[in-house]
Design a protein around this motif. Structure first.
Motif, PDB file in Angstrom:
ATOM      1  N   UNK A   1       0.857  -1.186   0.000  1.00  0.00           N
ATOM      2  CA  UNK A   1       0.000   0.000   0.000  1.00  0.00           C
ATOM      3  C   UNK A   1       0.892   1.235   0.000  1.00  0.00           C
ATOM      4  N   UNK A   2       0.524   2.236  -0.791  1.00  0.00           N
ATOM      5  CA  UNK A   2       1.293   3.473  -0.880  1.00  0.00           C
ATOM      6  C   UNK A   2       0.557   4.560  -0.094  1.00  0.00           C
ATOM      7  N   UNK A   3       1.001   4.810   1.118  1.00  0.00           N
ATOM      8  CA  UNK A   3       0.375   5.833   1.966  1.00  0.00           C
ATOM      9  C   UNK A   3       0.838   7.220   1.537  1.00  0.00           C
ATOM     10  N   UNK A   4       2.129   7.353   1.252  1.00  0.00           N
ATOM     11  CA  UNK A   4       2.723   8.614   0.792  1.00  0.00           C
ATOM     12  C   UNK A   4       3.635   8.306  -0.386  1.00  0.00           C
ATOM     13  N   UNK A   5       3.639   9.185  -1.390  1.00  0.00           N
ATOM     14  CA  UNK A   5       4.581   9.053  -2.493  1.00  0.00           C
ATOM     15  C   UNK A   5       4.086   8.163  -3.609  1.00  0.00           C
ATOM     16  N   UNK A   6       5.018   7.509  -4.269  1.00  0.00           N
ATOM     17  CA  UNK A   6       4.720   6.717  -5.455  1.00  0.00           C
ATOM     18  C   UNK A   6       5.453   5.376  -5.400  1.00  0.00           C
ATOM     19  N   UNK A   7       4.883   4.381  -6.051  1.00  0.00           N
ATOM     20  CA  UNK A   7       5.548   3.089  -6.247  1.00  0.00           C
ATOM     21  C   UNK A   7       5.033   2.513  -7.558  1.00  0.00           C
ATOM     22  N   UNK A   8       5.959   2.384  -8.520  1.00  0.00           N
ATOM     23  CA  UNK A   8       5.591   1.924  -9.859  1.00  0.00           C
ATOM     24  C   UNK A   8       4.416   2.768 -10.358  1.00  0.00           C
ATOM     25  N   UNK A   9       3.274   2.160 -10.688  1.00  0.00           N
ATOM     26  CA  UNK A   9       2.168   2.949 -11.239  1.00  0.00           C
ATOM     27  C   UNK A   9       1.255   3.536 -10.158  1.00  0.00           C
ATOM     28  N   UNK A  10       1.550   3.260  -8.882  1.00  0.00           N
ATOM     29  CA  UNK A  10       0.706   3.735  -7.789  1.00  0.00           C
ATOM     30  C   UNK A  10       1.142   5.125  -7.327  1.00  0.00           C
ATOM     31  N   UNK A  11       0.157   5.948  -6.946  1.00  0.00           N
ATOM     32  CA  UNK A  11       0.455   7.306  -6.488  1.00  0.00           C
ATOM     33  C   UNK A  11      -0.547   7.717  -5.413  1.00  0.00           C
ATOM     34  N   UNK A  12      -0.038   8.187  -4.286  1.00  0.00           N
ATOM     35  CA  UNK A  12      -0.893   8.597  -3.178  1.00  0.00           C
ATOM     36  C   UNK A  12      -1.531   9.957  -3.441  1.00  0.00           C
ATOM     37  N   UNK A  13      -2.664  10.203  -2.766  1.00  0.00           N
ATOM     38  CA  UNK A  13      -3.335  11.499  -2.849  1.00  0.00           C
ATOM     39  C   UNK A  13      -2.653  12.554  -1.980  1.00  0.00           C
ATOM     40  N   UNK A  14      -1.792  12.118  -1.076  1.00  0.00           N
ATOM     41  CA  UNK A  14      -1.142  13.048  -0.145  1.00  0.00           C
ATOM     42  C   UNK A  14      -0.077  13.848  -0.885  1.00  0.00           C
ATOM     43  N   UNK A  15      -0.071  15.172  -0.744  1.00  0.00           N
ATOM     44  CA  UNK A  15       0.894  16.015  -1.472  1.00  0.00           C
ATOM     45  C   UNK A  15       2.348  15.714  -1.110  1.00  0.00           C
ATOM     46  N   UNK A  16       3.220  15.849  -2.084  1.00  0.00           N
ATOM     47  CA  UNK A  16       4.665  15.713  -1.879  1.00  0.00           C
ATOM     48  C   UNK A  16       5.309  17.087  -2.031  1.00  0.00           C
ATOM     49  N   UNK A  17       6.047  17.523  -1.019  1.00  0.00           N
ATOM     50  CA  UNK A  17       6.795  18.769  -1.114  1.00  0.00           C
ATOM     51  C   UNK A  17       8.275  18.495  -1.363  1.00  0.00           C
ATOM     52  N   UNK A  18       8.623  17.218  -1.321  1.00  0.00           N
ATOM     53  CA  UNK A  18       9.960  16.741  -1.664  1.00  0.00           C
ATOM     54  C   UNK A  18       9.774  15.274  -2.024  1.00  0.00           C
ATOM     55  N   UNK A  19      10.848  14.621  -2.453  1.00  0.00           N
ATOM     56  CA  UNK A  19      10.725  13.197  -2.737  1.00  0.00           C
ATOM     57  C   UNK A  19      10.592  12.446  -1.417  1.00  0.00           C
ATOM     58  N   UNK A  20       9.488  11.737  -1.243  1.00  0.00           N
ATOM     59  CA  UNK A  20       9.201  11.058   0.015  1.00  0.00           C
ATOM     60  C   UNK A  20       8.285   9.868  -0.253  1.00  0.00           C
ATOM     61  N   UNK A  21       8.310   8.907   0.650  1.00  0.00           N
ATOM     62  CA  UNK A  21       7.448   7.744   0.483  1.00  0.00           C
ATOM     63  C   UNK A  21       7.166   7.100   1.835  1.00  0.00           C
ATOM     64  N   UNK A  22       6.032   6.437   1.911  1.00  0.00           N
ATOM     65  CA  UNK A  22       5.643   5.641   3.064  1.00  0.00           C
ATOM     66  C   UNK A  22       4.847   4.460   2.542  1.00  0.00           C
ATOM     67  N   UNK A  23       5.411   3.260   2.699  1.00  0.00           N
ATOM     68  CA  UNK A  23       4.787   2.042   2.197  1.00  0.00           C
ATOM     69  C   UNK A  23       4.406   1.128   3.360  1.00  0.00           C
ATOM     70  N   UNK A  24       3.276   0.472   3.209  1.00  0.00           N
ATOM     71  CA  UNK A  24       2.891  -0.626   4.091  1.00  0.00           C
ATOM     72  C   UNK A  24       2.987  -1.894   3.254  1.00  0.00           C
ATOM     73  N   UNK A  25       3.901  -2.781   3.643  1.00  0.00           N
ATOM     74  CA  UNK A  25       4.165  -4.008   2.890  1.00  0.00           C
ATOM     75  C   UNK A  25       3.700  -5.203   3.717  1.00  0.00           C
ATOM     76  N   UNK A  26       2.912  -6.068   3.091  1.00  0.00           N
ATOM     77  CA  UNK A  26       2.412  -7.276   3.744  1.00  0.00           C
ATOM     78  C   UNK A  26       2.994  -8.486   3.021  1.00  0.00           C
ATOM     79  N   UNK A  27       3.673  -9.357   3.768  1.00  0.00           N
ATOM     80  CA  UNK A  27       4.303 -10.530   3.168  1.00  0.00           C
ATOM     81  C   UNK A  27       3.733 -11.813   3.761  1.00  0.00           C
ATOM     82  N   UNK A  28       3.435 -12.758   2.877  1.00  0.00           N
ATOM     83  CA  UNK A  28       2.962 -14.055   3.312  1.00  0.00           C
ATOM     84  C   UNK A  28       4.133 -14.899   3.824  1.00  0.00           C
ATOM     85  N   UNK A  29       3.812 -16.029   4.437  1.00  0.00           N
ATOM     86  CA  UNK A  29       4.825 -16.903   5.032  1.00  0.00           C
ATOM     87  C   UNK A  29       5.854 -17.322   3.976  1.00  0.00           C
TER      88      UNK A  29
END
Length: 287
Positions: free
Chosen positions: A158-186
């Motif tokens: 999930x992209x909370x802040x910033x961008x990842x590949x084709x994903x882009x958050x609605x939260x404004x960027x004032x500099x290059x920044x990112x916040x990802x929530x990554x879920x991994x299976x066993x």
């Protein structure tokens, strides 16, 4: 080449009322990761009763606050007239700009089958040119946060802040920044290459994982070096895991933080307090 670990920490307790809170930024090793200057984690806790009052109204200036609630419900009120409500999996962003008073009320999410609350609050330092702007607020529900499945049924991101590949958050960027929530299976893994100009940290909320072949426990905050390189996350637990990965380009302007204000000089800190005590941030008007 894989990035090296600069340090790891389990933070410091900073409980508020019945909530068990651990503070990871600032810490004994660093005051910031990219533009992120503050991180509190609300560990999973059962909240039996619904609170009608907030956590305590307080001012901010010079930053944007970001609340990401994994489980629970958060209501927002501020002196600019913004209100909002997010539920499990949602996020809200508030630009304090030139001064605001806000409050949040955290409760369990009645739309789920439990009474657990768990989440994060970040402060994102604004560039000097944006610190004098008017306040703003955005509430984003869980279904509005960009998310995609990882390859080979490894999990999702999930992209909370910033961008990842084709994903882009609605939260404004004032500099290059990112916040990802990554879920991994066993037994699954996730890799990302980070440029040398980017500062980056990972947080393991409750489960252990292997980061670049080093074992870390649940509850550990890990910052990496500033060389270009790969971060590889492997799920070595007996259950699926969640990881918060965040950072951005180095904040190169002077940073002066005191209480709820983050500015670029001691004089600006004094101005922030002076304006607050003069009533220039307004008041929260509840309907």
């Amino acid at each position: 080449m894989k990035k090296k670990t600069s340090f790891s920490t389990k933070g410091n307790r900073a409980d508020i009322g019945p909530l068990a809170i651990t503070r990871f930024l600032p810490n004994r090793y660093t005051d910031k990761v990219g533009p992120f200057v503050f991180l509190d984690y609300v560990a999973p806790a059962i909240k039996e009763a619904i609170s009608k009052n907030g956590m305590g109204a307080h001012p901010h200036r010079g930053i944007a606050t970001l609340t990401y609630i994994l489980q629970g419900k958060v209501e927002h009120f501020d002196s600019a007239g913004h209100t909002g409500e997010i539920r499990s999996g949602g996020a809200q962003w508030m630009k304090a700009g030139n001064g605001i008073i806000h409050d949040e009320n955290i409760n369990y999410d009645a739309q789920t089958n439990n009474k657990i609350v768990e989440g994060f609050q970040f402060w994102i330092n604004l560039p000097a040119k944006n610190k004098a702007e008017s306040p703003a607020h955005i509430a984003i529900q869980a279904e509005e946060i960009p998310r995609k499945k990882l390859e080979n049924q490894n999990g999702w991101i999930k992209v909370i802040v910033g961008n990842f590949e084709e994903l882009s958050s609605k939260i404004p960027n004032y500099s290059e920044q990112f916040l990802y929530h990554i879920h991994l299976e066993i037994g699954k893994q996730f890799s990302i290459v980070v440029d040398e100009k980017i500062e980056v940290a990972a947080f393991l909320p409750t489960k252990s994982a292997k980061l670049n072949e080093i074992d870390f426990e649940g509850g550990e905050f890990v910052e990496f070096d500033r060389e270009t390189g790969e971060i590889e996350i492997k799920n070595t637990s007996e259950d699926s895991i969640d990881i918060i990965l965040f950072g951005g380009e180095e904040y190169t302007e002077p940073v002066f933080a005191e209480g709820p204000f983050v500015m670029n000089s001691l004089g600006e800190i004094a101005d922030a307090y002076r304006d607050f005590y003069a009533g220039k941030y307004g008041q929260i008007q509840l309907k």
